[in-house]
Design an enzyme around this catalytic site. Structure first.
Site, PDB file in Angstrom:
ATOM      1  N   ASP A  99       3.970   1.589 -27.992  1.00 26.74           N
ATOM      2  CA  ASP A  99       3.097   0.882 -26.895  1.00 26.74           C
ATOM      3  C   ASP A  99       4.676  -0.091 -27.339  1.00 26.74           C
ATOM      4  OD1 ASP A  99       3.411  -0.771 -24.889  1.00 26.74           O
ATOM      5  OD2 ASP A  99       0.759  -1.090 -25.302  1.00 26.74           O
ATOM      6  N   THR A 100       4.526  -1.309 -28.028  1.00 22.98           N
ATOM      7  CA  THR A 100       5.298  -2.127 -28.019  1.00 22.98           C
ATOM      8  C   THR A 100       6.325  -2.363 -29.697  1.00 22.98           C
ATOM      9  OG1 THR A 100       3.502  -3.578 -29.171  1.00 22.98           O
ATOM     10  CG2 THR A 100       3.939  -3.937 -27.114  1.00 22.98           C
ATOM     11  N   ASP A 132       1.907   9.636 -34.543  1.00 26.23           N
ATOM     12  CA  ASP A 132       1.577   8.691 -33.923  1.00 26.23           C
ATOM     13  C   ASP A 132       0.549   9.447 -32.577  1.00 26.23           C
ATOM     14  OD1 ASP A 132      -0.574   6.684 -32.690  1.00 26.23           O
ATOM     15  OD2 ASP A 132       0.380   4.878 -33.644  1.00 26.23           O
ATOM     16  N   GLY A 145       4.388  -2.386 -32.668  1.00 30.13           N
ATOM     17  CA  GLY A 145       4.773  -3.236 -33.247  1.00 30.13           C
ATOM     18  C   GLY A 145       3.212  -2.314 -34.433  1.00 30.13           C
ATOM     19  N   THR A 146       3.122  -1.378 -34.560  1.00 23.82           N
ATOM     20  CA  THR A 146       1.919  -0.329 -35.322  1.00 23.82           C
ATOM     21  C   THR A 146       3.173   0.218 -36.296  1.00 23.82           C
ATOM     22  OG1 THR A 146       0.676  -0.055 -33.680  1.00 23.82           O
ATOM     23  CG2 THR A 146       0.939   1.221 -35.193  1.00 23.82           C
ATOM     24  N   LYS A 202      -5.205  -0.660 -40.647  1.00 24.38           N
ATOM     25  CA  LYS A 202      -3.840  -1.713 -39.902  1.00 24.38           C
ATOM     26  C   LYS A 202      -5.133  -2.646 -39.239  1.00 24.38           C
ATOM     27  CE  LYS A 202      -4.135  -0.075 -35.658  1.00 24.38           C
ATOM     28  NZ  LYS A 202      -2.790   0.251 -34.693  1.00 24.38           N
ATOM     29  N   GLU A 240       0.841  -1.093  -0.064  1.00 29.68           N
ATOM     30  CA  GLU A 240       0.555   0.108   0.091  1.00 29.68           C
ATOM     31  C   GLU A 240       0.595   1.446  -0.160  1.00 29.68           C
ATOM     32  OE1 GLU A 240      -2.972  -0.108   2.934  1.00 29.68           O
ATOM     33  OE2 GLU A 240      -3.816  -2.218   2.394  1.00 29.68           O
TER      34      GLU A 240
END
Ligand code: R5P
Length: 288
Positions: free
Chosen positions: A220-221, A216, A223-224, A190, A36
């Site tokens: 994130d990863t 964009d 991939g796009t 896509k 916590e």
């Protein structure tokens, strides 16, 4: 005016404080044995206009909870106005139901932040602009594009085509294209097979012999962006740049981005980029 930083992006908050010519307010943050969080503001903020800087980036649940606890602490300390400055708004991608029995987390987070006691929000490049409407309090939605565009303009690139990596990003890419001397626009169609797995299907527009600038809101990863860049190279783009406000950089983003398919990856510091995640082609611009 009082400015406090959560733990998510202290360097950005320090930079903002420097611009304002003030110090970050003193705040103690501790973690109990069971995980916590504990937060205590260490000066009187009674009647003050308080700004709390905390992007809700990874580990997103911790960052979000910390923000909620900070807001609650300020409200209970009789701050006059509490502005949550959220340079990256996590949980934004679930902004509507796309299948039965799903949660709309972007709205759930809005409810939590409002209920905790925020009176005003400042966020940057929301995944979708309608998230502003999930709040019934004043909301300033600001963009990383002026910083990204200034930098791109300074590179004096020629024969630019601005590319949206998906249909949802067309308005953003069009705004970029307009600011880059009415550059032409291309769109990647896509299709996703699963979360965080991008599959590039089709290119609408002509990139042959041009400098393609993929735009964009977040990487994130990656991939796009990396699949998009590969498609653009196959379609004859001379070089491919990628621009995004939020460097989420979940694995294997770094391997994908540094593979050589991209000339440069330009992001901002809404989310701190760890030293070990910096690679040769990466440029991080400040939105402070
Ligand atoms: C999707 O709609 C977003 O705008 C980004 O394109 C996406 O979240 C990027 O994810 P990734 O880098 O994992 O492909």
């Amino acid at each position: 005016l009082r400015l406090f930083s959560g733990s998510a992006n202290v360097p950005l908050a320090q930079e903002v404080a420097r611009y304002l010519g003030i110090d970050l307010g003193p705040m103690v943050r501790k973690r109990f044995a069971d995980g916590e969080l504990y937060v205590q503001i260490q000066e009187s903020i009674r009647g003050c206009d308080v700004y709390l800087i905390q992007p809700t980036c990874g580990p997103v649940n911790d960052r979000l909870m910390e923000l909620l606890i900070m807001i609650d602490a300020c409200r209970r300390a009789s701050a006059r106005q509490i502005t949550a400055v959220i340079p990256y708004y996590g949980y934004a991608r679930a902004d509507r139901k796309t299948a039965g029995r799903e949660s709309i987390t972007a709205k759930l987070v809005a409810n939590l932040i409002t209920e905790a006691g925020a009176g005003r929000i400042l966020a940057m490049d929301l995944h979708s602009a309608q998230i502003q409407g999930y709040f019934d309090i004043p909301f300033d939605h600001v963009y990383g594009s002026p910083v990204l565009l200034d930098y791109l303009a300074s590179k004096q690139l020629t024969d630019i085509v601005v590319v949206s990596p998906d249909v949802g990003g067309v308005a953003r890419a069009r705004a970029f294209a307009k600011k880059l001397g009415d550059a032409p626009l291309a769109i990647i169609d896509k299709r996703r097979q699963a979360h965080n797995v991008a599959e590039v299907m089709n290119l609408i527009g002509d990139v042959s012999g041009k400098t393609a600038v993929l735009v964009d809101d977040m990487i994130d990863t990656a991939g796009t962006i990396s699949e998009g860049a590969r498609l653009l190279r196959r379609e004859g783009a001379r070089q491919v740049y990628a621009c995004a406000t939020h460097a989420v950089f979940s694995p294997p983003a770094i391997e994908r981005l540094s593979s050589g398919v991209l000339e440069e990856v330009i992001v901002t510091n809404t989310i701190p980029v760890l030293e070990e995640n910096r690679f040769k082609q990466l440029t991080v611009l400040s939105v402070a």
